[in-house]
Design a protein around this motif. Structure first.
Motif, mmCIF file in Angstrom:
data_model
loop_
_atom_site.group_PDB
_atom_site.id
_atom_site.type_symbol
_atom_site.label_atom_id
_atom_site.label_comp_id
_atom_site.label_asym_id
_atom_site.label_seq_id
_atom_site.Cartn_x
_atom_site.Cartn_y
_atom_site.Cartn_z
ATOM 1 N N MET A 1 71.213 30.409 -31.022
ATOM 2 C CA MET A 1 70.510 29.759 -29.917
ATOM 3 C C MET A 1 70.138 30.834 -28.913
ATOM 4 S SD MET A 1 71.797 26.802 -27.251
ATOM 5 C CE MET A 1 72.468 25.799 -28.511
ATOM 6 N N GLY A 2 68.883 30.860 -28.570
ATOM 7 C CA GLY A 2 68.400 31.845 -27.620
ATOM 8 C C GLY A 2 68.544 31.375 -26.188
ATOM 9 N N ILE A 3 67.929 32.147 -25.324
ATOM 10 C CA ILE A 3 68.023 31.826 -23.901
ATOM 11 C C ILE A 3 67.292 30.520 -23.584
ATOM 12 C CG2 ILE A 3 65.995 33.128 -23.153
ATOM 13 C CD1 ILE A 3 67.745 34.060 -20.784
ATOM 14 N N LEU A 4 66.228 30.238 -24.320
ATOM 15 C CA LEU A 4 65.479 28.999 -24.098
ATOM 16 C C LEU A 4 66.290 27.786 -24.532
ATOM 17 C CD1 LEU A 4 62.747 28.331 -22.920
ATOM 18 C CD2 LEU A 4 61.822 28.295 -25.214
ATOM 19 N N GLY A 5 66.999 27.901 -25.641
ATOM 20 C CA GLY A 5 67.858 26.816 -26.096
ATOM 21 C C GLY A 5 69.028 26.580 -25.154
ATOM 22 N N SER A 6 69.599 27.677 -24.653
ATOM 23 C CA SER A 6 70.692 27.547 -23.684
ATOM 24 C C SER A 6 70.214 26.878 -22.407
ATOM 25 C CB SER A 6 71.267 28.927 -23.351
ATOM 26 O OG SER A 6 71.752 29.551 -24.499
ATOM 27 N N GLU A 7 69.026 27.255 -21.976
ATOM 28 C CA GLU A 7 68.454 26.619 -20.785
ATOM 29 C C GLU A 7 68.244 25.129 -21.013
ATOM 30 O OE1 GLU A 7 64.413 26.828 -18.027
ATOM 31 O OE2 GLU A 7 64.705 28.292 -19.623
ATOM 32 N N GLY A 8 67.762 24.761 -22.187
ATOM 33 C CA GLY A 8 67.552 23.353 -22.509
ATOM 34 C C GLY A 8 68.849 22.562 -22.531
ATOM 35 N N VAL A 9 69.899 23.155 -23.096
ATOM 36 C CA VAL A 9 71.198 22.476 -23.148
ATOM 37 C C VAL A 9 71.770 22.308 -21.742
ATOM 38 C CG1 VAL A 9 73.593 22.738 -23.915
ATOM 39 C CG2 VAL A 9 71.731 23.161 -25.510
ATOM 40 N N LEU A 10 71.657 23.345 -20.919
ATOM 41 C CA LEU A 10 72.135 23.248 -19.540
ATOM 42 C C LEU A 10 71.355 22.196 -18.748
ATOM 43 C CD1 LEU A 10 72.720 27.002 -18.686
ATOM 44 C CD2 LEU A 10 74.460 25.230 -18.881
ATOM 45 N N ARG A 11 70.044 22.154 -18.944
ATOM 46 C CA ARG A 11 69.228 21.153 -18.260
ATOM 47 C C ARG A 11 69.591 19.738 -18.727
ATOM 48 N NH1 ARG A 11 64.919 23.001 -15.313
ATOM 49 N NH2 ARG A 11 64.243 25.131 -15.705
ATOM 50 N N LEU A 12 69.850 19.588 -20.011
ATOM 51 C CA LEU A 12 70.238 18.283 -20.540
ATOM 52 C C LEU A 12 71.603 17.864 -19.995
ATOM 53 C CD1 LEU A 12 69.025 16.197 -22.432
ATOM 54 C CD2 LEU A 12 70.255 17.283 -24.303
ATOM 55 N N GLY A 13 72.537 18.803 -19.926
ATOM 56 C CA GLY A 13 73.850 18.500 -19.341
ATOM 57 C C GLY A 13 73.752 18.117 -17.881
ATOM 58 N N ALA A 14 72.917 18.826 -17.136
ATOM 59 C CA ALA A 14 72.719 18.490 -15.721
ATOM 60 C C ALA A 14 72.079 17.114 -15.580
ATOM 61 C CB ALA A 14 71.853 19.552 -15.039
ATOM 62 N N ALA A 15 71.131 16.787 -16.455
ATOM 63 C CA ALA A 15 70.487 15.473 -16.394
ATOM 64 C C ALA A 15 71.489 14.358 -16.663
ATOM 65 C CB ALA A 15 69.328 15.407 -17.393
ATOM 66 N N VAL A 16 72.363 14.573 -17.631
ATOM 67 C CA VAL A 16 73.378 13.556 -17.933
ATOM 68 C C VAL A 16 74.303 13.357 -16.742
ATOM 69 C CG1 VAL A 16 75.414 13.101 -19.362
ATOM 70 C CG2 VAL A 16 73.287 13.832 -20.430
ATOM 71 N N LEU A 17 74.750 14.447 -16.133
ATOM 72 C CA LEU A 17 75.632 14.322 -14.973
ATOM 73 C C LEU A 17 74.921 13.695 -13.775
ATOM 74 C CD1 LEU A 17 77.632 17.649 -15.185
ATOM 75 C CD2 LEU A 17 78.528 15.342 -15.433
ATOM 76 N N LEU A 18 73.658 13.975 -13.605
ATOM 77 C CA LEU A 18 72.899 13.358 -12.514
ATOM 78 C C LEU A 18 72.731 11.853 -12.736
ATOM 79 C CD1 LEU A 18 70.218 16.126 -11.994
ATOM 80 C CD2 LEU A 18 71.950 15.428 -10.340
ATOM 81 N N VAL A 19 72.501 11.457 -13.986
ATOM 82 C CA VAL A 19 72.398 10.026 -14.292
ATOM 83 C C VAL A 19 73.739 9.346 -14.070
ATOM 84 C CG1 VAL A 19 72.072 8.390 -16.190
ATOM 85 C CG2 VAL A 19 70.437 10.214 -15.849
ATOM 86 N N VAL A 20 74.828 10.005 -14.491
ATOM 87 C CA VAL A 20 76.165 9.441 -14.272
ATOM 88 C C VAL A 20 76.431 9.272 -12.777
ATOM 89 C CG1 VAL A 20 78.633 9.976 -14.459
ATOM 90 C CG2 VAL A 20 77.166 10.201 -16.447
ATOM 91 N N THR A 21 76.073 10.273 -11.998
ATOM 92 C CA THR A 21 76.271 10.188 -10.547
ATOM 93 C C THR A 21 75.474 9.037 -9.949
ATOM 94 O OG1 THR A 21 76.634 12.572 -10.413
ATOM 95 C CG2 THR A 21 76.057 11.453 -8.375
#
Length: 185
Positions: A1-21
Motif C-alpha cells: 500500500m502506497g502513500i495514496l492508499g494510506s491516505e485513503g484508509v486514514l480518511r475512511l477511518g476519520a469519516a467513520v469516527l466523525l459519523v460515530v460522533t
C-alpha cells in the motif's frame, strides 16, 4: 500500500469516527421525571454547541468519504522515485485538497472544543448566571456526550495526519533550492 492508499484508509477511518460522533451526539437523550409529574428531556439541542457539532462533523464526514473515494478510485498512482513534472491541474488539485483539509481539521477541532466547553458548563454549572448543573441529573446523557466528543478528537488526530500527507503531496512539487518555484520538467 502506497502513500495514496494510506491516505485513503486514514480518511475512511476519520469519516467513520466523525459519523460515530455525530450519531452519538444526535441520538443521545435522557428523560427524567421531576416531582413525579414533570418530565424533563435532555438532548443535544439543549446546548447550541452540540447542535453545531452534529452538523460540522456530518459535513466533515461527507468530505472525508469523498476524498477517500478520490484516493481509492480517481487518482493516478504517483511514482515517488521519478521526477514527475508538476502539471497545472495536478498542482491545482493538490493545493485545493491541502486548503480544504486545513479548513476541515480546524473546523472539526474548534467545534469539538466548543462542545467540550459547553459540556463542562453542564457539569459544573455557573452560579453567577444561575445555570444549574445538568450532569448530576442526566448522568447517562453526559457520559455518552463525553464519549462522542472523545471520538471526535480521535478523528481530529487522524485528520491532522491526513493534512500532513496532503501538505507533503503539495510541497514536494516545489523545488527545494528555489523558493516557490516548481520543479523543472
Amino acid at each position: 500500500m502506497g502513500i495514496l492508499g494510506s491516505e485513503g484508509v486514514l480518511r475512511l477511518g476519520a469519516a467513520v469516527l466523525l459519523v460515530v460522533t455525530a450519531c452519538l451526539v444526535a441520538l443521545d437523550s435522557q428523560t427524567k421525571f421531576l416531582y413525579y409529574q414533570i418530565a424533563k428531556k435532555a438532548t443535544y439541542k439543549e446546548l447550541n454547541a452540540l447542535y453545531v457539532v452534529v452538523w460540522v462533523h456530518s459535513a466533515a464526514a461527507i468530505y472525508s468519504l469523498l476524498q477517500s473515494g478520490r484516493c481509492f478510485f480517481f487518482a493516478a498512482p504517483i511514482h515517488h522515485g521519478t521526477s514527475r513534472p508538476a502539471t497545472s491541474s495536478y498542482l491545482t488539485t493538490a493545493t485545493l485538497c491541502f486548503i480544504l483539509d486545513q479548513v476541515v481539521v480546524y473546523g472539526v477541532f474548534s467545534t469539538n472544543s466548543a462542545g467540550v466547553e459547553a459540556s463542562i458548563m453542564a457539569i459544573t454549572g455557573a452560579d453567577s448566571f444561575q445555570w444549574m448543573k445538568l450532569c448530576n441529573k442526566f448522568t447517562r446523557f453526559c457520559y455518552q456526550i463525553g464519549g462522542a466528543l472523545l471520538c471526535g478528537y480521535v478523528a481530529c488526530l487522524l485528520m491532522i495526519v491526513v493534512s500532513s500527507i496532503s501538505a507533503f503531496n503539495l510541497f514536494r512539487l516545489y523545488s527545494p533550492n528555489k523558493f516557490l518555484i516548481l520543479k523543472a520538467k
